[in-house]
Design an enzyme around this catalytic site. Structure first.
Site, PDB file in Angstrom:
ATOM      1  N   PRO A   1       3.847  -6.078   9.172  1.00 44.87           N
ATOM      2  CG  PRO A   1       6.028  -5.911   9.904  1.00 44.87           C
ATOM      3  CD  PRO A   1       4.940  -6.908   9.651  1.00 44.87           C
ATOM      4  CD  GLU A   2       0.416  -1.860   5.684  1.00 43.87           C
ATOM      5  OE1 GLU A   2       0.319  -1.800   4.452  1.00 43.87           O
ATOM      6  OE2 GLU A   2      -0.446  -2.398   6.405  1.00 43.87           O
TER       7      GLU A   2
ATOM      8  CE  LYS B   1       3.906  -5.924   3.515  1.00 43.90           C
ATOM      9  NZ  LYS B   1       2.839  -6.633   4.223  1.00 43.90           N
TER      10      LYS B   1
ATOM     11  NE  ARG C   1      -4.454  -8.928   6.815  1.00 44.55           N
ATOM     12  CZ  ARG C   1      -3.308  -8.871   7.443  1.00 44.55           C
ATOM     13  NH1 ARG C   1      -2.870  -9.909   8.116  1.00 44.55           N
ATOM     14  NH2 ARG C   1      -2.583  -7.771   7.437  1.00 44.55           N
TER      15      ARG C   1
END
Length: 283
Positions: free
Chosen positions: A2-3, A51, A250
């Protein structure tokens, strides 16, 4: 993964449901804390830090959790069926007379003294959505490694906390450079840092990670998730390639017309879901 704005919303929901209420049920289903008894303690607050989620309890205790790729918290009313996954995936349960928060597939569940929180979050850079936000310090940390690829530097939570793969790609686009552009070659890094904070702040109370200003499905991002499709600005086919080294690689997206800078061999068939792939350095 998640951002930071997604984690902010999770913290806000948990805080709304739990803060100020006494725990009538508590179950930490991890070996290190399986015998911990938190019932009778009052929840003081649930706060995000990048986060990370910090659930602070009276008596000086903090429950530290992290969602990473698959974790989630769900809230249920008394008598409501828990539907976030099978029982064996539950890692934490925090219940009050008002509601029950259930943590599914949480890879990090740690109970610690509140005075020791710096041990788990002290490495993080300025929090884009936190009271400690310091744009100047974020710029200083980014520029400390001028040869590092921009997207990797943005993803490193030790520089500034809260950016995930969606925003890393979109911020590179907005800066007009490819994700592999060295940080030291970025024009006006302070402007990028300012824009990072503005974007996460604008999205902190809504889903979708909107960067274009258009909340309609399929129009929320300039390049992220648009591999093999037109750039939302100029119409050029968006390219994609892997960035970083395993297990921290990524998927990067960029428009060869709108963004200048170095780029590796490309591929155009991959369309990963939100959050990209792999793990992040400096979570």
């Amino acid at each position: 993964m998640p951002e930071g704005d997604s984690v902010y919303r999770v913290a806000a929901r948990l805080h709304e449901e739990l803060a100020g209420r006494v725990l009538t049920a508590a179950d930490l289903r991890v070996p290190a804390h399986a015998t911990a008894d938190l019932t009778g303690r009052r929840v003081l607050e649930v706060a995000p830090r990048g986060k990370h989620l910090l659930t602070r309890l009276d008596g000086g205790l903090t429950l530290h959790t992290h969602l990473r790729m698959d974790g989630r918290w769900a809230v249920y009313r008394p008598g409501e069926r828990w539907s976030g996954g099978p029982a064996w995936q539950i890692r934490a349960v925090l219940g009050t007379e008002h509601s029950t928060a259930v943590g599914y597939r949480l890879p990090v569940v740690e109970l610690l003294r509140s005075a020791e929180e710096e041990r788990v979050v002290g490495h993080l850079g300025p929090d884009l959505l936190g009271p400690d936000w310091d744009a100047g310090e974020a710029v200083r940390r980014l520029l400390a490694q001028p040869g590092r690829p921009l997207a990797e530097a943005l993803l490193d939570q030790r520089n500034l906390a809260g950016i995930g793969n969606v925003y890393a790609n979109e911020l590179c686009f907005l800066a007009g450079v490819t994700p592999w552009t060295p940080v030291g070659e970025l024009p006006r890094p302070e402007r990028l840092v300012e824009r990072s904070q503005q974007i996460l702040d604008a999205n902190r109370l809504r889903p979708g990670h909107v960067t274009t200003g258009d909340t309609r499905p399929g129009r929320r991002h300039w390049v992220y998730g648009r591999a093999g499709r037109p750039c939302a600005r100029c119409g050029t086919v968006v390219r994609t390639a892997t960035q970083g080294t395993p297990p921290q690689e990524r998927v990067a997206f960029w428009c060869p017309h709108c963004q200048r800078g170095p780029a590796p061999g490309t591929r155009t068939a991959t369309r990963p879901g939100p959050g990209g792939a792999g793990r992040r350095p400096g979570r």
